[in-house]
Write a protein that holds these residues in place. Structure first.
Motif, mmCIF file in Angstrom:
data_model
loop_
_atom_site.group_PDB
_atom_site.id
_atom_site.type_symbol
_atom_site.label_atom_id
_atom_site.label_comp_id
_atom_site.label_asym_id
_atom_site.label_seq_id
_atom_site.Cartn_x
_atom_site.Cartn_y
_atom_site.Cartn_z
ATOM 1 N N ARG A 120 0.945 -1.120 -0.005
ATOM 2 C CA ARG A 120 -0.042 0.122 0.017
ATOM 3 C C ARG A 120 0.999 1.315 -0.080
ATOM 4 O O ARG A 120 2.072 1.140 0.442
ATOM 5 N N SER A 121 0.360 2.513 -0.638
ATOM 6 C CA SER A 121 1.037 3.395 -0.493
ATOM 7 C C SER A 121 1.003 4.215 1.034
ATOM 8 O O SER A 121 0.351 3.840 1.665
ATOM 9 N N ALA B 79 0.246 7.094 3.822
ATOM 10 C CA ALA B 79 -0.918 8.082 3.903
ATOM 11 C C ALA B 79 -0.448 9.412 3.413
ATOM 12 O O ALA B 79 0.471 9.834 3.461
ATOM 13 N N PRO B 80 -1.364 10.099 2.750
ATOM 14 C CA PRO B 80 -1.195 11.566 2.561
ATOM 15 C C PRO B 80 -0.721 12.440 3.581
ATOM 16 O O PRO B 80 -1.278 12.322 4.748
ATOM 17 N N GLY B 81 0.166 13.177 3.482
ATOM 18 C CA GLY B 81 0.918 14.030 4.426
ATOM 19 C C GLY B 81 1.918 13.213 5.309
ATOM 20 O O GLY B 81 2.229 13.825 6.242
ATOM 21 N N GLN B 82 1.751 11.832 5.344
ATOM 22 C CA GLN B 82 2.613 11.116 6.241
ATOM 23 C C GLN B 82 4.207 11.491 6.384
ATOM 24 O O GLN B 82 4.611 11.615 7.522
ATOM 25 N N ARG C 240 5.469 14.429 5.468
ATOM 26 C CA ARG C 240 5.637 15.747 6.078
ATOM 27 C C ARG C 240 5.746 15.920 7.736
ATOM 28 O O ARG C 240 6.332 16.234 8.378
ATOM 29 N N SER C 241 4.632 15.029 8.023
ATOM 30 C CA SER C 241 4.549 15.140 9.476
ATOM 31 C C SER C 241 5.612 14.157 10.177
ATOM 32 O O SER C 241 6.206 14.544 11.119
#
Length: 275
Positions: free
Chosen positions: A44-45, A47-50, A52-53
């Motif tokens: 799986r890809s 998560a969006p923004g992972q 960066r966080s």
């Protein structure tokens, strides 16, 4: 002491950054290879923004570690024993075993409803990557570092503690953390059932914790999870699938274990964070 602290702080900030950046960079490079893609635990890809966080959290971890290590060295420098091979090996063994216990207990407590908010930053990653190894809240980092320092101070009361032994454990800790968060199963399928596999973890072991939240609380060994009933029954099966290039595609997916009759295998569901 204040003058010594200020002189040491820039040095330890650079050292703290380098000893973390090197294994993360190596892990990231290896994780982008075709071989790594083949052996993914979760296909799986992120998560969006992972990322960066996690990057923001990592900067805070580097700074926090530098401040704490500098303070520790300034206060306890004179109690560090001179190098000897025996004392260094004993220091390393003490740190490895002691921190395993500290990590399991504190990690399990951080998954309780009252304390999970301090651990939530680390679970921004349901699918892990090397940078996840540095993604912690400041409270959690203080708990982890406090445990490490406490083990050193306690050991100093009863045995010689060497700088080489401490550094060897720290470097091992950082390298294995990146290895365990890579979401790539490098170890052979037979490893989990082997004597070594009963003592030491695999990337699959920790990937399952991030995907399922409750269970697999250990750091680099599954021993405490087995003893205390927090090991997943399908760990070996998931590990085998990853090695065969058939990594899981759903976060809540369970695999039939040899220990379970088919009627008891949970239906795959999507897992959301629990406190």
């Amino acid at each position: 002491m204040d003058s010594l602290y200020l002189k040491m702080l820039p040095v330890f900030f650079v050292v703290s950054g380098l000893v973390k950046a090197v294994p993360v960079t190596v892990g990231w490079a290896l994780g982008r290879t075709r071989l790594a893609e083949r052996f993914r635990v979760y296909r799986r890809s992120l998560a969006p923004g992972q990322l960066r966080s996690e990057a923001r959290a990592a900067v805070g971890v580097v700074l926090c570690d530098a401040l704490l290590i500098t303070a520790f060295r300034a206060a306890f420098e004179r109690q560090i024993a001179p190098f000897s091979l025996g004392a260094s090996l004993l220091t390393f063994a003490w740190m490895f075993v002691g921190f395993e216990v500290w990590f399991y207990v504190s990690h399990r407590l951080l998954h309780t409803r009252a304390l999970y908010r301090f651990h939530a930053q680390h679970h921004v990653a349901q699918v892990t990557d090397p940078l996840t190894s540095l993604s912690f809240s400041m409270v959690e980092r203080l708990v982890l570092m406090g445990g490490g320092f406490g083990l050193v101070i306690l050991a100093m009361q009863v045995m010689p503690v060497t700088q080489v032994g401490i550094m060897a454990y720290i470097l091992t800790n950082y390298a294995l953390n990146v290895f365990g968060h890579g979401n790539t199963e490098w170890l052979p399928e037979r490893f989990v059932a082997s004597p070594a596999g009963r003592l030491f973890f695999t990337p699959t072991f920790h990937a399952l914790h991030h995907a399922r939240y409750q269970g697999h609380y250990g750091l680099f060994t599954p021993i405490l999870d087995r003893w205390l009933g927090t090991a997943f029954d399908d760990y070996a099966e998931v590990h085998g699938l990853a090695r065969r290039g058939l990594g899981l595609e759903r976060i809540g997916e369970r695999v039939r274990s040899a220990k379970q009759p088919a009627s008891l295998v949970p239906t795959p569901t999507s897992t959301t964070g629990t406190a």
